[in-house]
Scaffold this motif. Structure first.
Motif, PDB file in Angstrom:
ATOM      1  N   GLY A   1       0.804  -1.164   0.057  1.00 39.93           N
ATOM      2  CA  GLY A   1       0.145  -0.113   0.139  1.00 39.93           C
ATOM      3  C   GLY A   1       0.773   1.318  -0.157  1.00 39.93           C
ATOM      4  N   SER A   2       2.010   1.155  -0.494  1.00 38.40           N
ATOM      5  CA  SER A   2       3.012   2.328  -0.665  1.00 38.40           C
ATOM      6  C   SER A   2       2.428   3.539  -1.123  1.00 38.40           C
ATOM      7  CB  SER A   2       4.297   1.876  -1.446  1.00 38.40           C
ATOM      8  OG  SER A   2       5.006   3.024  -1.372  1.00 38.40           O
ATOM      9  N   MET A   3       2.666   4.700  -0.546  1.00 34.75           N
ATOM     10  CA  MET A   3       2.325   5.907  -1.037  1.00 34.75           C
ATOM     11  C   MET A   3       0.633   6.429  -0.713  1.00 34.75           C
ATOM     12  SD  MET A   3       4.929   7.573  -1.603  1.00 34.75           S
ATOM     13  CE  MET A   3       6.133   6.538  -0.683  1.00 34.75           C
ATOM     14  N   VAL A   4       0.088   5.580  -0.203  1.00 39.08           N
ATOM     15  CA  VAL A   4      -1.629   5.884   0.134  1.00 39.08           C
ATOM     16  C   VAL A   4      -1.217   7.166   0.935  1.00 39.08           C
ATOM     17  CG1 VAL A   4      -3.570   5.185   0.967  1.00 39.08           C
ATOM     18  CG2 VAL A   4      -2.534   3.737  -0.550  1.00 39.08           C
ATOM     19  N   ALA A   5      -0.557   6.721   2.234  1.00 42.06           N
ATOM     20  CA  ALA A   5      -0.713   7.562   3.348  1.00 42.06           C
ATOM     21  C   ALA A   5      -0.184   9.213   2.970  1.00 42.06           C
ATOM     22  CB  ALA A   5       0.146   7.226   4.574  1.00 42.06           C
ATOM     23  N   THR A   6       0.988   8.995   2.149  1.00 39.10           N
ATOM     24  CA  THR A   6       1.849  10.338   1.627  1.00 39.10           C
ATOM     25  C   THR A   6       0.751  11.064   0.978  1.00 39.10           C
ATOM     26  OG1 THR A   6       4.045   9.259   1.849  1.00 39.10           O
ATOM     27  CG2 THR A   6       3.699  11.101   0.365  1.00 39.10           C
ATOM     28  N   LEU A   7       0.193  10.381  -0.162  1.00 35.68           N
ATOM     29  CA  LEU A   7      -0.750  11.215  -0.904  1.00 35.68           C
ATOM     30  C   LEU A   7      -1.948  11.850  -0.104  1.00 35.68           C
ATOM     31  CD1 LEU A   7      -1.004   8.808  -4.202  1.00 35.68           C
ATOM     32  CD2 LEU A   7       0.403  11.067  -3.946  1.00 35.68           C
ATOM     33  N   VAL A   8      -2.524  10.999   0.823  1.00 34.99           N
ATOM     34  CA  VAL A   8      -3.555  11.404   1.589  1.00 34.99           C
ATOM     35  C   VAL A   8      -3.051  12.822   2.388  1.00 34.99           C
ATOM     36  CG1 VAL A   8      -5.080  11.020   3.619  1.00 34.99           C
ATOM     37  CG2 VAL A   8      -4.757   9.348   1.617  1.00 34.99           C
ATOM     38  N   HIS A   9      -1.950  12.650   2.934  1.00 36.13           N
ATOM     39  CA  HIS A   9      -1.418  13.724   3.744  1.00 36.13           C
ATOM     40  C   HIS A   9      -1.134  15.089   2.947  1.00 36.13           C
ATOM     41  CE1 HIS A   9       1.587  16.219   6.104  1.00 36.13           C
ATOM     42  NE2 HIS A   9       0.735  15.599   7.156  1.00 36.13           N
ATOM     43  N   PHE A  10      -0.534  14.779   1.690  1.00 36.89           N
ATOM     44  CA  PHE A  10      -0.222  15.881   0.823  1.00 36.89           C
ATOM     45  C   PHE A  10      -1.560  16.304   0.460  1.00 36.89           C
ATOM     46  CE2 PHE A  10       0.110  17.450  -3.716  1.00 36.89           C
ATOM     47  CZ  PHE A  10       1.084  18.366  -3.592  1.00 36.89           C
ATOM     48  N   VAL A  11      -2.344  15.827   0.018  1.00 39.17           N
ATOM     49  CA  VAL A  11      -3.885  16.465  -0.540  1.00 39.17           C
ATOM     50  C   VAL A  11      -4.313  17.265   0.690  1.00 39.17           C
ATOM     51  CG1 VAL A  11      -6.188  15.913  -1.295  1.00 39.17           C
ATOM     52  CG2 VAL A  11      -4.165  14.954  -2.537  1.00 39.17           C
ATOM     53  N   THR A  12      -4.665  16.503   1.894  1.00 38.79           N
ATOM     54  CA  THR A  12      -5.245  17.184   2.882  1.00 38.79           C
ATOM     55  C   THR A  12      -4.738  18.344   3.599  1.00 38.79           C
ATOM     56  OG1 THR A  12      -4.220  15.637   4.505  1.00 38.79           O
ATOM     57  CG2 THR A  12      -6.518  14.994   3.539  1.00 38.79           C
ATOM     58  N   HIS A  13      -3.435  18.597   3.331  1.00 46.11           N
ATOM     59  CA  HIS A  13      -2.643  19.639   3.670  1.00 46.11           C
ATOM     60  C   HIS A  13      -2.385  20.858   2.600  1.00 46.11           C
ATOM     61  CE1 HIS A  13      -2.131  16.880   7.082  1.00 46.11           C
ATOM     62  NE2 HIS A  13      -1.734  17.881   7.814  1.00 46.11           N
ATOM     63  N   TYR A  14      -2.875  20.322   1.517  1.00 47.40           N
ATOM     64  CA  TYR A  14      -2.427  21.405   0.372  1.00 47.40           C
ATOM     65  C   TYR A  14      -2.853  22.645   0.506  1.00 47.40           C
ATOM     66  CZ  TYR A  14      -2.010  22.823  -4.584  1.00 47.40           C
ATOM     67  OH  TYR A  14      -1.941  23.551  -5.707  1.00 47.40           O
ATOM     68  N   SER A  15      -4.099  22.939   1.158  1.00 51.17           N
ATOM     69  CA  SER A  15      -4.376  24.222   1.138  1.00 51.17           C
ATOM     70  C   SER A  15      -3.672  25.022   1.860  1.00 51.17           C
ATOM     71  CB  SER A  15      -5.987  24.728   1.216  1.00 51.17           C
ATOM     72  OG  SER A  15      -6.302  23.808   2.454  1.00 51.17           O
ATOM     73  N   GLN A  16      -3.261  24.349   3.067  1.00 51.91           N
ATOM     74  CA  GLN A  16      -2.578  24.913   4.235  1.00 51.91           C
ATOM     75  C   GLN A  16      -1.193  25.270   3.796  1.00 51.91           C
ATOM     76  OE1 GLN A  16      -2.542  22.176   7.730  1.00 51.91           O
ATOM     77  NE2 GLN A  16      -4.570  21.834   7.300  1.00 51.91           N
ATOM     78  N   SER A  17      -0.502  24.419   2.969  1.00 56.96           N
ATOM     79  CA  SER A  17       0.891  24.625   2.485  1.00 56.96           C
ATOM     80  C   SER A  17       0.533  25.843   1.585  1.00 56.96           C
ATOM     81  CB  SER A  17       1.501  23.421   1.871  1.00 56.96           C
ATOM     82  OG  SER A  17       0.811  23.309   0.646  1.00 56.96           O
ATOM     83  N   LEU A  18      -0.497  26.125   0.794  1.00 61.19           N
ATOM     84  CA  LEU A  18      -0.376  27.112  -0.098  1.00 61.19           C
ATOM     85  C   LEU A  18      -0.404  28.585   0.632  1.00 61.19           C
ATOM     86  CD1 LEU A  18      -3.052  26.342  -3.036  1.00 61.19           C
ATOM     87  CD2 LEU A  18      -0.620  26.605  -3.033  1.00 61.19           C
ATOM     88  N   GLY A  19      -1.156  28.315   1.829  1.00 55.49           N
ATOM     89  CA  GLY A  19      -1.273  29.675   2.806  1.00 55.49           C
ATOM     90  C   GLY A  19       0.051  29.913   3.315  1.00 55.49           C
ATOM     91  N   SER A  20       0.980  28.986   3.397  1.00 56.52           N
ATOM     92  CA  SER A  20       2.304  29.400   4.147  1.00 56.52           C
ATOM     93  C   SER A  20       3.359  29.566   3.259  1.00 56.52           C
ATOM     94  CB  SER A  20       2.714  27.961   5.245  1.00 56.52           C
ATOM     95  OG  SER A  20       2.911  27.014   4.315  1.00 56.52           O
ATOM     96  N   SER A  21       3.150  29.279   2.158  1.00 56.89           N
ATOM     97  CA  SER A  21       4.207  29.364   1.034  1.00 56.89           C
ATOM     98  C   SER A  21       4.242  30.835   0.457  1.00 56.89           C
ATOM     99  CB  SER A  21       4.109  28.627  -0.117  1.00 56.89           C
ATOM    100  OG  SER A  21       2.757  28.809  -0.813  1.00 56.89           O
TER     101      SER A  21
END
Length: 501
Positions: free
Chosen positions: A481-501
């Motif tokens: 199940g490689s990369m499932v968790a990483t993709l989920v974390h990336f997507v769910t934090h995407y809008s937050q990362s935009l706000g901090s960049s």
């Protein structure tokens, strides 16, 4: 399995085992450990001394209470020096305990907190990691076995949790969602290719994904889209190709659009460029990239992030036959570029090329593809680490942060333009094989030809970590199940990362 939390003492619950993770510095200092040792009249300290338990990472010790307390056992898990501690240690400890629970038929587990520095601020994240680990460590793929090894573990309680911990229940629930999505990906990979055909993969996505739209495109549709590269791979098989398009939209205004593309070769024989027999034994896992995307979409539908997400899976088999594509043939991709095919076993990049072009129809802010693409990546990074290629430093940083947070190994590789000449063709716009050297990088450069340079794009090669030949703390032999968790974390934090960049 039920997960709960309470502020009550762990040894006062009638559990099968109380788990206490310990850093090296905890021995002799931890108030929890001192209290438990007193309850067993010094037997813990005595056992640690006799068996030289130091709390190093990977060390474990099971000590029976012999009826002195309501719990039957204490299980001590070493987490190494506190300065080197990573949350993934608790995830793996959770997996280890789950496998112990299966072995001893434990039903109830109490888990005490690791009281490291600032632990009150990290305890919710710790509980999420432990929840993921327990569920992943409990995983067994027994669909085809007559005799089963059932799991008796039914309840896990996080004990002695301070009152008022923020987001604890939410984090535990998130751990369940992520682990269930990884489990889905594992099941898809572990199912034999006879049963997991391209069309069946699409049907499984439809069955598993609730609250999002799932559309299956047929061979006729692919011809209409002029997906010549994808169809070229499919033409050697009697199983028709099926492209799966999954779409999640937030209820409120979307804060961005992400496209996830997963390689979906449900069996890879190599085609006319036939693989050796031993190399085909695990080729049912050549759709692990698609499993990662489907698994991630399952979690995304439940978490409901404020971004639009498209998941695209170009599913097909790669088989030799009289109708199969041949070395030397030239095909035209969806964007009009022509490809000279020198090796039919470099087929995944052909399917991804058309899927990447298709995904850009949705005007994404970022595109990520995941694929078991090259054996060269396994040679470079081994079986536990994915390779990351992207021309976008900001995107690279975000993905690496997500992978680290989720305990998944990923390492960046350069898309060196100097190697682009390796995929130049004398008769077509590009060729599908860059030769022996830097094979992972030339594969990435090939995919780059099919992405608008203005769109942030990343390619993740999971040829190594998508499969394990050995049982480990987080699961048995098979798909990981490689990369499932990483993709989920990336997507769910995407809008937050935009706000901090």
């Amino acid at each position: 399995m039920k997960f709960q939390s309470t502020h009550k003492r762990g040894e006062n619950w009638a559990s099968d085992v109380v788990v206490l993770p310990l850093c090296v510095s905890d021995l002799g200092k931890s108030p929890l450990l001192k209290r438990l040792d007193r309850a067993l009249k010094g037997n813990i300290t005595k056992t640690f001394h006799q068996e030289k338990f130091k709390g190093k990472w990977g060390e474990t010790k099971l000590i029976a209470t012999h009826g002195a307390l309501r719990t039957r056992y204490f299980w001590f898990v070493g987490c190494g020096p506190e300065k080197d501690f990573r949350c993934d240690y608790l995830r793996r400890a959770g997996g280890h305990v789950a496998r112990l629970a299966r072995q001893h038929q434990f039903q109830k587990v109490a888990w005490l907190p690791l009281q490291r520095k600032d632990w009150g601020k990290t305890i919710a994240d710790d509980c999420q990691a432990i929840t993921e680990g327990i569920l992943l460590g409990s995983y067994e793929f027994s669909r085809y076995k007559k005799s089963k090894n059932p799991l008796h573990l039914s309840e896990v309680r996080f004990m002695e949790i301070p009152k008022g911990v923020r987001d604890l229940a939410q984090k535990i629930r998130l751990g369940c969602v992520v682990a269930e999505s990884v489990t889905l990906a594992r099941d898809l990979v572990n199912t034999p290719a006879k049963d997991m055909t391209p069309h069946q993969l699409g049907l499984e996505a439809k069955k598993a994904l609730k609250g999002i739209s799932v559309r299956l495109y047929s061979k006729k549709d692919l011809k209409r889209f002029k997906m010549g590269a994808y169809l070229a791979v499919a033409q050697g098989s009697t199983q028709p190709p099926t492209m799966v398009h999954m779409q999640y939209r937030p209820a409120s205004r979307s804060q961005g659009t992400i496209v996830l593309v997963g390689k979906g070769v449900t069996f890879d024989s190599g085609g006319i460029s036939l693989k050796p027999p031993t190399s085909m034994e695990t080729m049912k896992d050549d759709m692990a990239g698609s499993a990662a995307v489907i698994g991630a979409m399952k979690a995304i539908a439940q978490i409901k992030p404020p971004v639009t997400v498209h998941g695209i899976v170009p599913a097909t088999e790669n088989m030799p036959s009289g109708s199969a594509i041949k070395p030397g043939d030239v095909v035209r991709a969806m964007n009009g570029k022509t490809i000279e095919i020198l090796n039919t076993d470099a087929e995944g990049r052909l399917t991804l090329a058309d899927a990447l072009v298709f995904g850009q129809r949705f005007k994404p802010d970022v595109v990520i593809d995941v694929a078991t693409l090259t054996g060269a990546c396994v040679i470079a990074l081994g079986e536990k680490c994915a390779g990351l290629m992207t021309p976008d430093k900001s995107l690279s940083d975000r993905l690496l942060q997500s992978a680290e947070k989720c305990g998944e190994k990923m390492w960046p590789l350069p898309l060196l333009e100097e190697y682009k000449e390796e995929i130049e063709s004398p008769i077509a716009d590009v060729k599908n094989n860059g030769g022996r050297w830097a094979g992972t990088i030339t594969a990435g450069l090939f995919l780059k030809e099919f992405v608008n340079p203005k769109i942030p794009w990343a390619h993740i090669d999971i040829a190594g970590p998508s499969w394990t030949d050995k049982e480990n703390d987080l699961g048995p032999r098979g798909g990981t199940g490689s990369m499932v968790a990483t993709l989920v974390h990336f997507v769910t934090h995407y809008s937050q990362s935009l706000g901090s960049s």
